[in-house]
Each structure stands twice: as structure tokens, then as C-alpha cells.
Design an enzyme around this catalytic site. Sequence first.
Site, PDB file in Angstrom:
ATOM      1  N   ASN A  98      -1.916  -2.824  13.298  1.00 21.35           N
ATOM      2  CA  ASN A  98      -3.377  -2.682  13.257  1.00 21.35           C
ATOM      3  C   ASN A  98      -3.857  -1.455  14.039  1.00 21.35           C
ATOM      4  OD1 ASN A  98      -3.168  -5.004  11.836  1.00 21.35           O
ATOM      5  ND2 ASN A  98      -4.104  -6.346  13.380  1.00 21.35           N
TER       6      ASN A  98
ATOM      7  N   GLU B 155     -19.584  22.907 -13.573  1.00 24.18           N
ATOM      8  CA  GLU B 155     -19.887  21.609 -14.194  1.00 24.18           C
ATOM      9  C   GLU B 155     -19.004  20.507 -13.617  1.00 24.18           C
ATOM     10  OE1 GLU B 155     -20.295  21.521 -18.602  1.00 24.18           O
ATOM     11  OE2 GLU B 155     -20.268  23.681 -18.410  1.00 24.18           O
TER      12      GLU B 155
ATOM     13  N   SER C 114     -14.626  26.974 -26.260  1.00 25.10           N
ATOM     14  CA  SER C 114     -14.780  25.760 -27.048  1.00 25.10           C
ATOM     15  C   SER C 114     -13.727  25.761 -28.145  1.00 25.10           C
ATOM     16  CB  SER C 114     -16.180  25.741 -27.663  1.00 25.10           C
ATOM     17  OG  SER C 114     -16.191  24.950 -28.829  1.00 25.10           O
TER      18      SER C 114
ATOM     19  N   LYS D 123      -8.160   3.429   2.197  1.00 21.78           N
ATOM     20  CA  LYS D 123      -7.386   4.668   2.070  1.00 21.78           C
ATOM     21  C   LYS D 123      -7.659   5.448   0.803  1.00 21.78           C
ATOM     22  CE  LYS D 123      -4.186   2.716   5.119  1.00 21.78           C
ATOM     23  NZ  LYS D 123      -5.109   1.540   5.137  1.00 21.78           N
TER      24      LYS D 123
ATOM     25  N   GLN E 288      -7.224  -2.218   4.219  1.00 21.51           N
ATOM     26  CA  GLN E 288      -6.230  -1.440   3.476  1.00 21.51           C
ATOM     27  C   GLN E 288      -6.904  -0.668   2.334  1.00 21.51           C
ATOM     28  OE1 GLN E 288      -2.125  -2.842   3.153  1.00 21.51           O
ATOM     29  NE2 GLN E 288      -2.485  -3.023   0.960  1.00 21.51           N
TER      30      GLN E 288
ATOM     31  N   LYS F  96     -18.401  30.456 -27.593  1.00 24.52           N
ATOM     32  CA  LYS F  96     -18.709  29.805 -26.320  1.00 24.52           C
ATOM     33  C   LYS F  96     -17.900  30.319 -25.134  1.00 24.52           C
ATOM     34  CE  LYS F  96     -21.174  26.782 -25.682  1.00 24.52           C
ATOM     35  NZ  LYS F  96     -21.117  25.357 -26.000  1.00 24.52           N
TER      36      LYS F  96
ATOM     37  N   HIS G  18     -40.640  23.203  -9.479  1.00 24.31           N
ATOM     38  CA  HIS G  18     -40.690  22.456 -10.748  1.00 24.31           C
ATOM     39  C   HIS G  18     -39.950  23.188 -11.868  1.00 24.31           C
ATOM     40  CE1 HIS G  18     -43.956  20.128  -8.804  1.00 24.31           C
ATOM     41  NE2 HIS G  18     -44.312  21.311  -8.339  1.00 24.31           N
TER      42      HIS G  18
ATOM     43  N   SER H 241       0.825  -1.221   0.000  1.00 24.50           N
ATOM     44  CA  SER H 241       0.000   0.000   0.000  1.00 24.50           C
ATOM     45  C   SER H 241       0.852   1.261   0.000  1.00 24.50           C
ATOM     46  CB  SER H 241      -0.932   0.007   1.216  1.00 24.50           C
ATOM     47  OG  SER H 241      -0.188  -0.164   2.404  1.00 24.50           O
TER      48      SER H 241
ATOM     49  N   TYR I 140      -9.282  -6.996  12.804  1.00 27.44           N
ATOM     50  CA  TYR I 140      -8.681  -6.419  11.606  1.00 27.44           C
ATOM     51  C   TYR I 140      -8.616  -7.431  10.472  1.00 27.44           C
ATOM     52  CZ  TYR I 140      -5.424  -4.494   8.258  1.00 27.44           C
ATOM     53  OH  TYR I 140      -4.862  -4.046   7.087  1.00 27.44           O
TER      54      TYR I 140
HETATM   55  N1  ARG Z   1      -1.168  -1.453   5.378  1.00 29.04           N
HETATM   56  C1  ARG Z   1      -2.082  -1.988   6.324  1.00 29.04           C
HETATM   57  C2  ARG Z   1      -3.428  -1.277   6.195  1.00 29.04           C
HETATM   58  O1  ARG Z   1      -3.473  -0.273   5.602  1.00 29.04           O
HETATM   59  C3  ARG Z   1      -1.569  -1.807   7.699  1.00 29.04           C
HETATM   60  C4  ARG Z   1      -2.068  -2.800   8.666  1.00 29.04           C
HETATM   61  C5  ARG Z   1      -1.559  -4.138   8.325  1.00 29.04           C
HETATM   62  N2  ARG Z   1      -1.782  -5.108   9.330  1.00 29.04           N
HETATM   63  C6  ARG Z   1      -1.651  -6.408   9.072  1.00 29.04           C
HETATM   64  N3  ARG Z   1      -1.862  -7.207  10.067  1.00 29.04           N
HETATM   65  N4  ARG Z   1      -1.318  -6.869   7.901  1.00 29.04           N
HETATM   66  O2  ARG Z   1      -4.455  -1.726   6.686  1.00 29.04           O
END
Ligand code: ARG
Length: 465
Positions: A117, A297, A284, A332, A329, A290, A163, A30, A324
Amino acid sequence: MLTVKDKIHKLWGGRFREATDAFVENFTASVTFDQTLAFYDIAGSIAHATMLQAIGIINSAELKQIQAGLESIAEDISSDNFSWSVGLEDVHMNIEQALIDRIGVTGKKLHTGRSRNDQVATDLRLYLRDMIDLICSKIRELQLGILGLAEPETETVMPGFTHLQVAQPVSFAHHLMAWFEMVDRDFDRFMDCRKRVNSLPLGAAALAGTNWPIDRHLTADLLGFDLVATNSLDAVSDRDFAIEFCGAASILMVHLSRWAEEMILWVSPQFRFIELPDRFCTGSSIMPQKKNPDLPELVRGKSGRVFGSLISLLSMMKGQPLAYNKDNQEDKEPLFDTVTTVLESLTAFAEMIPAIVPQRDKMRAAAEDGFSTATDLADYLVSKGLPFRDAHDVVGKLVALAIELESTLTEIPVAQAVAINALIDEEALKRLTLENSLAAKDQIGGTAPKQVRRAILDARQRIKS
Ligand code: ARG
């Protein structure tokens, strides 16, 4: 590409007999996107080390070393001199490995009583707390822009629509203040979400808590968390705070998108209620005449990706057993994208709104065009003793007559009006001005200029505190 260091050893490599498959390594990494969390990760680690020293797990010389090492890493990251390695999977292990490389064995003590975690959940919360603060200050900036635009326009008459048909005249400032109220609730939603974001997961460790006598309140204080998460399984696994944030962001984007739609309509030649300065528009490549409202938009279009992120996070979470799972992951990128989109959209609006040039004559002409004072005439007849339903019918007939005569209601010859209902007189028709219509809506929340002026003053006070 793997670096030599990656091939040699992973931080978790003790029980492994063969190197990670190259595809698996890339697929599970990641670091290409969670680098965004680097400074929050470092702040979290410094607080954790400070706490470890306070309870006697590391000594103060070790704390100094760890702190200096992490600070030097932060400097290298900010000056783009840090080499990120996919082989080290994520931001956490990249930084931890770099610390060990820089300060040696002491660096290996940092992870005592902690897991990735609870570490990642902490980083994410620190990040989101900051972003909420940024977003909220952008909302306030936008609100100030609305107030500035609205203040001189309390007496400007425009048609209000239902409306998308002309309904009743309203003050242009009143219309603008509707947008103020919407984003004001968005502000409150983000601040409310912030309360639940601002809770410390660190100390939950992998899922069960830790064997070490850690001081979670100290860590929370050091990082400015108001709360300490009270269940370790929950602390490392739930991402409801991110979902909630994307929910608030989605509602904000619905608001901005609706507003964008109005601006797009308003700058069109069919409306021309406002002008947008050239700097906010584009041309345009084929049609020389234009001038396109690309900015609103694009905001309207970008709302889609924010709703998409909300759905991504909901779907990511829904099947997960405690605690977890690696699924998390995937929280994000949607979250980061939402933050960027919201901040950029708010910036676009905060810049554009104060630059709007109202076209008062056009608005007025449109309000005069659509029989917008018909309800006022009905109310007049009611005040003369006619039940409302009958008054509604009488005015409906008058509107039909005006359409036939191609006139406004006030231009109908009195004799013809009286033929429809005897309660109508010259006075009734004369009083049917846009100004009278507005002034009569003189209750809290109504569009009378007096009320709107008060609403603007109140709003200014409200956002000060
Ligand atoms: N890169 C992981 C995430 O974003 C971090 C946590 C990973 N923990 C694990 N036990 N593999 O969630």
C-alpha cells in the site's frame, strides 16, 4: 496463461487453502499496465533497503545482495528479458518474487516494515514527479516556439474577434502571446501540483505505520522527496495528487483544444490566415484537393479522454472509506493515459507552431473588412466632446451607411458622414487606419506593437528563470 510457478505459491498465500479462481486472478491483476512503474518500484526498494541497513535491520552484505539483485532485474526489464506473470498480480510482486528467485532468502527480507500500500503510492508519486518534469520542459519548448513565431509579427495586423465576428484589429503577435500566457499558467499549475506529489508515503506501511524503527527522512532524502507524509492512513489511501494532476492536465488540454480550433479555422480557405506545412497535414482518400489539419484536430479530439480520466479518478475516489482499497488500482490507466496524451499533444504543438507560415495579406484584408476600427472612431468623437453612448450611436449609423454603400468607414464620402454628425471631418476618417488603431492601445497588456514587443521580451525573461 498461468506459469507453473504461479500455481505453486503466492507471496501472500500462507492462509489460503485453494488456488485463486482463474477469472479472479486475471480480473484482480494489474501487471499488464502497472509495469510502467517498474523502475520507480526498483528505485523505491533500493532506498527502502538502504534505510533498513542504516537502522540495522539488514546487514551491509544483505543490502549489497538486494541492490545487485534489483539492478539485474532492472537490466532485464529494460532489455525486455523479464517475464511478467499475471499470477503474481502486480509489478511489485513480480519484482519481489524475481528478487527472491535470484538471491534467495535475503530477498525475503526486503518487505520488512513496508506494505504494497505504501509501496504503490510511493511508486506512483515518483513516476508522476518525473512526468511533471517532462511535461513542464515540453511546455517551455512550446513557449519558445511561440516567442520565435511572435517576434517578427508584432506589426502584423489581424482582426481580433468576439463572438467570432470581427471586433477590433490586433497584432498577430499579441494573439500568439495570449496562448503563451495560457500555457504559462499551465506550467505553474503543474509545478504547484508537483509540490504535493513530492511527499513520501513509504513508512505508512499497510495503514498504521510500522513496528520497526524506520528512518523515513533518510528514505525521503534518498528518493528526493521534499516531505514525509504525516498521516499513515492518508498516505496510503488518497490519490488527490493524481486527481490534481489530471485537473491541471484537463485545463491544459482545454487550452490546446481551443488553440487547435483556431488553427483549424485559420487554415481553412475562408480564413487562410496561416499555412501549415504539408508534413503536418494529411489528404483525403476521395477528394484529391484536400489538405486536412489532422494534427490540431486530433489534439482537439484527444482533450476528451483527458477530461474522462479526471472524471474516472474523481469517481473512483469519492466513495472510499479510509484507508487503502483495491479501487485505487484503477488510478493507473487513466493517469498513464493522461500523461501520454498530454506529452504527445504538447509535442505535436511544439513541432507545429514554429512551422506556421503567417499569411499577412489575408489577415490584413480580413481586419479591413469588418469595420474593426469603429470603436476608434467612437473614441475620436468622445475626444471631441460627445458622450460615449452618443458616439456609439453615431458610429453605428455610419456603419449602417457603409454597409449600404458597400464601402469601408474611411471610404464614406465626408459630406454624407457629416450629415450624420457634424463632429466628423476628413481628418477623423483619415486617421482610421489599422496601424493607428493598434498603436493607440498603448497600455500594459494592450496590442500596440510597442507593448507587444515589451511583453515578448518580458516573457522570454520570465521563462529563463
Ligand atoms: N496493485 C495494487 C494497486 O495498484 C497494489 C497495492 C495492493 N495492495 C493490496 N493490499 N492489495 O493498488
